[in-house]
Design a protein around this motif. Structure first.
Motif, PDB file in Angstrom:
ATOM      1  N   PRO A 189     -27.361 -16.952  58.855  1.00 41.31           N
ATOM      2  CA  PRO A 189     -26.783 -15.730  59.432  1.00 41.31           C
ATOM      3  C   PRO A 189     -25.610 -15.165  58.641  1.00 41.31           C
ATOM      4  CG  PRO A 189     -26.237 -17.635  60.776  1.00 41.31           C
ATOM      5  CD  PRO A 189     -27.237 -18.095  59.777  1.00 41.31           C
ATOM      6  N   ARG A 190     -24.815 -16.049  57.990  1.00 38.89           N
ATOM      7  CA  ARG A 190     -23.666 -15.522  57.248  1.00 38.89           C
ATOM      8  C   ARG A 190     -24.123 -14.742  56.021  1.00 38.89           C
ATOM      9  NH1 ARG A 190     -19.719 -19.767  54.858  1.00 38.89           N
ATOM     10  NH2 ARG A 190     -21.207 -19.676  53.130  1.00 38.89           N
ATOM     11  N   ARG A 191     -25.087 -15.299  55.288  1.00 43.28           N
ATOM     12  CA  ARG A 191     -25.583 -14.587  54.104  1.00 43.28           C
ATOM     13  C   ARG A 191     -26.278 -13.292  54.516  1.00 43.28           C
ATOM     14  NH1 ARG A 191     -27.661 -16.937  48.534  1.00 43.28           N
ATOM     15  NH2 ARG A 191     -25.449 -17.412  48.679  1.00 43.28           N
ATOM     16  N   LEU A 192     -26.980 -13.325  55.645  1.00 47.29           N
ATOM     17  CA  LEU A 192     -27.623 -12.109  56.144  1.00 47.29           C
ATOM     18  C   LEU A 192     -26.574 -11.050  56.454  1.00 47.29           C
ATOM     19  CD1 LEU A 192     -29.979 -10.456  57.285  1.00 47.29           C
ATOM     20  CD2 LEU A 192     -29.725 -11.735  59.433  1.00 47.29           C
ATOM     21  N   LEU A 193     -25.496 -11.460  57.109  1.00 48.90           N
ATOM     22  CA  LEU A 193     -24.436 -10.510  57.448  1.00 48.90           C
ATOM     23  C   LEU A 193     -23.772  -9.955  56.195  1.00 48.90           C
ATOM     24  CD1 LEU A 193     -22.851  -9.203  59.738  1.00 48.90           C
ATOM     25  CD2 LEU A 193     -21.293 -11.149  59.705  1.00 48.90           C
ATOM     26  N   VAL A 194     -23.535 -10.818  55.198  1.00 40.51           N
ATOM     27  CA  VAL A 194     -22.948 -10.358  53.938  1.00 40.51           C
ATOM     28  C   VAL A 194     -23.877  -9.364  53.247  1.00 40.51           C
ATOM     29  CG1 VAL A 194     -22.266 -11.078  51.617  1.00 40.51           C
ATOM     30  CG2 VAL A 194     -21.527 -12.404  53.599  1.00 40.51           C
ATOM     31  N   THR A 195     -25.177  -9.638  53.251  1.00 46.01           N
ATOM     32  CA  THR A 195     -26.153  -8.722  52.643  1.00 46.01           C
ATOM     33  C   THR A 195     -26.087  -7.344  53.289  1.00 46.01           C
ATOM     34  OG1 THR A 195     -27.653 -10.554  52.148  1.00 46.01           O
ATOM     35  CG2 THR A 195     -28.598  -8.344  52.189  1.00 46.01           C
ATOM     36  N   ILE A 196     -26.069  -7.332  54.616  1.00 45.42           N
ATOM     37  CA  ILE A 196     -26.036  -6.058  55.345  1.00 45.42           C
ATOM     38  C   ILE A 196     -24.745  -5.309  55.071  1.00 45.42           C
ATOM     39  CG2 ILE A 196     -25.929  -5.061  57.662  1.00 45.42           C
ATOM     40  CD1 ILE A 196     -27.844  -7.303  58.570  1.00 45.42           C
ATOM     41  N   LEU A 197     -23.618  -6.005  55.080  1.00 47.55           N
ATOM     42  CA  LEU A 197     -22.329  -5.345  54.870  1.00 47.55           C
ATOM     43  C   LEU A 197     -22.190  -4.831  53.439  1.00 47.55           C
ATOM     44  CD1 LEU A 197     -19.946  -7.721  56.874  1.00 47.55           C
ATOM     45  CD2 LEU A 197     -20.830  -5.488  57.540  1.00 47.55           C
ATOM     46  N   VAL A 198     -22.648  -5.623  52.463  1.00 50.15           N
ATOM     47  CA  VAL A 198     -22.591  -5.171  51.066  1.00 50.15           C
ATOM     48  C   VAL A 198     -23.448  -3.929  50.879  1.00 50.15           C
ATOM     49  CG1 VAL A 198     -23.270  -5.749  48.711  1.00 50.15           C
ATOM     50  CG2 VAL A 198     -21.987  -7.405  50.060  1.00 50.15           C
ATOM     51  N   GLY A 199     -24.684  -3.986  51.375  1.00 55.07           N
ATOM     52  CA  GLY A 199     -25.577  -2.837  51.237  1.00 55.07           C
ATOM     53  C   GLY A 199     -25.043  -1.602  51.943  1.00 55.07           C
ATOM     54  N   ASN A 200     -24.512  -1.778  53.132  1.00 61.26           N
ATOM     55  CA  ASN A 200     -23.982  -0.656  53.907  1.00 61.26           C
ATOM     56  C   ASN A 200     -22.778  -0.026  53.214  1.00 61.26           C
ATOM     57  OD1 ASN A 200     -24.032   1.071  56.061  1.00 61.26           O
ATOM     58  ND2 ASN A 200     -23.003  -0.299  57.481  1.00 61.26           N
ATOM     59  N   ASN A 201     -21.882  -0.845  52.702  1.00 59.51           N
ATOM     60  CA  ASN A 201     -20.682  -0.317  52.048  1.00 59.51           C
ATOM     61  C   ASN A 201     -20.984   0.327  50.698  1.00 59.51           C
ATOM     62  OD1 ASN A 201     -17.946  -0.974  53.487  1.00 59.51           O
ATOM     63  ND2 ASN A 201     -19.271  -2.722  53.895  1.00 59.51           N
ATOM     64  N   VAL A 202     -21.927  -0.251  49.965  1.00 60.21           N
ATOM     65  CA  VAL A 202     -22.328   0.377  48.697  1.00 60.21           C
ATOM     66  C   VAL A 202     -22.912   1.762  48.957  1.00 60.21           C
ATOM     67  CG1 VAL A 202     -24.002   0.255  46.816  1.00 60.21           C
ATOM     68  CG2 VAL A 202     -22.664  -1.765  47.411  1.00 60.21           C
ATOM     69  N   ALA A 203     -23.748   1.864  49.993  1.00 65.60           N
ATOM     70  CA  ALA A 203     -24.344   3.157  50.332  1.00 65.60           C
ATOM     71  C   ALA A 203     -23.275   4.158  50.767  1.00 65.60           C
ATOM     72  CB  ALA A 203     -25.383   2.973  51.438  1.00 65.60           C
ATOM     73  N   ASN A 204     -22.352   3.735  51.614  1.00 69.01           N
ATOM     74  CA  ASN A 204     -21.326   4.648  52.121  1.00 69.01           C
ATOM     75  C   ASN A 204     -20.348   5.087  51.029  1.00 69.01           C
ATOM     76  OD1 ASN A 204     -22.442   4.481  54.665  1.00 69.01           O
ATOM     77  ND2 ASN A 204     -21.007   2.933  55.410  1.00 69.01           N
ATOM     78  N   ILE A 205     -19.932   4.146  50.168  1.00 69.12           N
ATOM     79  CA  ILE A 205     -18.996   4.493  49.088  1.00 69.12           C
ATOM     80  C   ILE A 205     -19.678   5.392  48.061  1.00 69.12           C
ATOM     81  CG2 ILE A 205     -17.673   3.546  47.160  1.00 69.12           C
ATOM     82  CD1 ILE A 205     -17.154   1.076  48.934  1.00 69.12           C
ATOM     83  N   GLY A 206     -20.928   5.062  47.740  1.00 64.01           N
ATOM     84  CA  GLY A 206     -21.668   5.908  46.802  1.00 64.01           C
ATOM     85  C   GLY A 206     -21.863   7.305  47.350  1.00 64.01           C
ATOM     86  N   MET A 207     -22.166   7.403  48.633  1.00 60.58           N
ATOM     87  CA  MET A 207     -22.323   8.706  49.282  1.00 60.58           C
ATOM     88  C   MET A 207     -21.027   9.515  49.216  1.00 60.58           C
ATOM     89  SD  MET A 207     -23.255   9.329  53.293  1.00 60.58           S
ATOM     90  CE  MET A 207     -23.924   7.675  53.307  1.00 60.58           C
ATOM     91  N   SER A 208     -19.905   8.862  49.467  1.00 59.11           N
ATOM     92  CA  SER A 208     -18.612   9.546  49.436  1.00 59.11           C
ATOM     93  C   SER A 208     -18.271  10.016  48.030  1.00 59.11           C
ATOM     94  CB  SER A 208     -17.533   8.594  49.957  1.00 59.11           C
ATOM     95  OG  SER A 208     -16.261   9.201  49.900  1.00 59.11           O
ATOM     96  N   ALA A 209     -18.525   9.174  47.025  1.00 59.95           N
ATOM     97  CA  ALA A 209     -18.200   9.535  45.643  1.00 59.95           C
ATOM     98  C   ALA A 209     -19.038  10.712  45.153  1.00 59.95           C
ATOM     99  CB  ALA A 209     -18.404   8.323  44.744  1.00 59.95           C
ATOM    100  N   ILE A 210     -20.338  10.669  45.428  1.00 59.47           N
ATOM    101  CA  ILE A 210     -21.228  11.743  44.977  1.00 59.47           C
ATOM    102  C   ILE A 210     -20.894  13.050  45.675  1.00 59.47           C
ATOM    103  CG2 ILE A 210     -23.622  12.541  44.986  1.00 59.47           C
ATOM    104  CD1 ILE A 210     -24.481   9.633  44.594  1.00 59.47           C
ATOM    105  N   THR A 211     -20.637  12.982  46.983  1.00 60.70           N
ATOM    106  CA  THR A 211     -20.297  14.199  47.729  1.00 60.70           C
ATOM    107  C   THR A 211     -19.006  14.826  47.205  1.00 60.70           C
ATOM    108  OG1 THR A 211     -21.346  13.264  49.698  1.00 60.70           O
ATOM    109  CG2 THR A 211     -19.879  15.140  50.028  1.00 60.70           C
ATOM    110  N   THR A 212     -18.003  13.996  46.931  1.00 64.93           N
ATOM    111  CA  THR A 212     -16.731  14.502  46.411  1.00 64.93           C
ATOM    112  C   THR A 212     -16.927  15.160  45.053  1.00 64.93           C
ATOM    113  OG1 THR A 212     -15.549  12.735  47.566  1.00 64.93           O
ATOM    114  CG2 THR A 212     -14.362  13.878  45.829  1.00 64.93           C
ATOM    115  N   GLY A 213     -17.742  14.515  44.195  1.00 68.30           N
ATOM    116  CA  GLY A 213     -18.013  15.099  42.879  1.00 68.30           C
ATOM    117  C   GLY A 213     -18.737  16.427  42.948  1.00 68.30           C
ATOM    118  N   LEU A 214     -19.719  16.501  43.837  1.00 70.55           N
ATOM    119  CA  LEU A 214     -20.474  17.753  43.981  1.00 70.55           C
ATOM    120  C   LEU A 214     -19.572  18.879  44.481  1.00 70.55           C
ATOM    121  CD1 LEU A 214     -23.836  16.506  45.548  1.00 70.55           C
ATOM    122  CD2 LEU A 214     -23.465  17.319  43.209  1.00 70.55           C
TER     123      LEU A 214
END
Length: 447
Positions: free
Chosen positions: A78-103
């Motif tokens: 469960p810990r590795r599963l939670l880390v996977t979900i949090l890493v993926g979620n944060n990468v998506a959210n940070i990438g979304m914020s960076a691209i939107t700001t650049g555009l």
């Protein structure tokens, strides 16, 4: 998040690739949409998978449901599963914020870009990346967990370097904070099971009879023999020197299939005899003693758990046990029928009186030896079930602190208990009066 370099990179791409600003904007919007989808995927995965109990996943695996094996593999760590979900979620959210700001930097000045991106991306993530997908996952946790198990497993493998690093870092931080570094085991308490059963009865999933049986089954685990046995005063037994014919007549008279056999006094039980063996011996014309026909007694202490005794009786193919107290004195007997009645409710023979008789809607007469929890079930009361007593008669004696005479009464939470019939210092019947309880509840409502 806005940085001057983000806009410069996009402008450099426009110049280097010789593409229009509109094309870059279109590709950026597409990337943002994809990242929102990833954010929704990871957010819903967390809710769906962690909402499923381990025993439910095990059942799905046994039923060979598609995706269940992968789901079980993910939930096993469960810990590795939670880390996977949090890493993926944060990468998506940070990438979304960076691209939107650049555009936005291509069309607005830096201050406006940051402001629009901050509120715009936050709203986008909250609605489409968190709220909506998590709501869906709550409503369809099992089907959605099975559906996303394999894609999530694939994402875990693709992001392995990041997941492994953050897994180790998380473990280190947990240990610094005094944690053992593992997620708490998921378990279900007895009280939670009781709440589920009660909720099921209210929703119509269980009938009243099924609800009572399930409640008795939960209590069964914690009951001891003393709470279930037939007390010494009610035990029908025969002396070892009794002849076969008299023994058979005793069985028929008291409607018993098996009786204890004692020598001298009931504290010296030498065996138990079944009416079938008595009839068989008499039919063959054998002149044998009752001692020869009787079987070795199965003796147990008062404090033995009822469920353990049931297992013993089934393994040894016995139907009766002799119960003794701490001094070795016979305090009663218990049969398999008595144990089964703890779960399904009392089964009356033709000679047994009804344990509870309703005189009016708010008044009942109950047998004194009835367990308090049975009275609570039948009358809807909440009389105390823990203490130095097991029966409703014992409750009255405990409250009065003395031997009880006919007419003595005690009151608990508006319920009046009256010793209706007393013989030889024993409370045979108790009147349960609920009228004052109803008056109190009505007065409380009026207030």
């Amino acid at each position: 998040m806005y940085t001057p370099g983000t806009v410069s990179i996009l402008e450099g791409l426009v110049a280097m690739l010789d593409v229009s600003q509109g094309t870059i904007t279109g590709v950026g919007i597409l990337a943002v949409v994809v990242l929102v989808a990833f954010s929704a995927f990871f957010a819903s995965s967390e809710i769906a998978i962690f909402s499923l109990a381990d025993h439910r996943i095990a059942t799905l695996v046994e039923d060979e449901v598609a995706g269940a094996e992968t789901l079980s593999t993910l939930k096993a760590d469960p810990r590795r599963l939670l880390v996977t979900i949090l890493v993926g979620n944060n990468v998506a959210n940070i990438g979304m914020s960076a691209i939107t700001t650049g555009l936005l930097g291509l069309y607005f000045d830096p201050g406006q870009s940051v402001l629009i991106a901050t509120f715009g991306v936050t709203s986008l993530v909250l609605l489409f990346g968190e709220s909506a997908p998590k709501s869906y996952a709550v409503e369809h946790s099992q089907s959605w967990a099975l559906r996303i198990a394999r894609p999530l497993r694939l994402m875990q493998q693709l992001m392995y370097p990041l997941v492994a690093v953050f897994d180790v870092l998380t473990d280190g931080v947990n240990r610094l904070m005094g944690s053992e570094g593992t997620l708490e085991e998921v378990y279900v308490t007895r009280s939670e099971v009781e709440e589920v059963i009660t909720a099921g009865q209210r929703a119509g999933v269980f009938t009243d009879a099924e609800h009572q049986m399930l409640q008795r089954l939960l209590r069964f685990h914690n009951r001891i023999v003393k709470e279930t046995m037939v007390p010494r005063l009610d035990v029908v037994a025969i002396e070892v020197e009794t002849d076969l014919e008299t023994a058979i007549e005793t069985c028929l008279e008291h409607d018993r299939n098996e009786l204890p056999v004692y020598e001298g006094v009931l504290d010296t039980v030498v065996g138990t005899v079944h009416v079938r063996d008595l009839v068989d011996a008499q039919f063959r014309g054998e002149t044998v003693s009752l001692r020869a026909v009787a079987s070795e007694p199965h003796v147990v202490p008062e404090t033995k758990d009822v469920d353990e005794l049931l297992t013993e009786l089934r393994e040894k193919r016995r139907r009766m046990a002799i119960v003794v107290d701490e001094y070795g004195t016979t305090s009663g007997i218990v049969t398999i029928e008595d144990i089964v009645e703890e779960i399904i409710g009392e089964v009356l023979t033709e000679q047994e009186a009804t344990p509870i008789r309703w005189l009016e809607d708010d008044t009942a007469i109950v047998r004194g030896e009835l367990n308090v929890h049975e009275v609570n079930e039948a009358t809807g009361t909440e009389l105390p079930e823990s203490g130095t007593f097991e029966t409703i008669a014992g409750l009255i004696m405990d409250r009065t602190g003395r031997l009880v005479d006919e007419g003595d009464r005690v009151t608990y939470d508006g319920v009046v208990l009256v010793a209706e019939t007393v013989a030889n210092n024993r409370v045979l019947e108790v009147r349960v009066d609920l009228s004052k309880r109803e008056d109190q509840s009505g007065a409380a409502k009026d207030a």
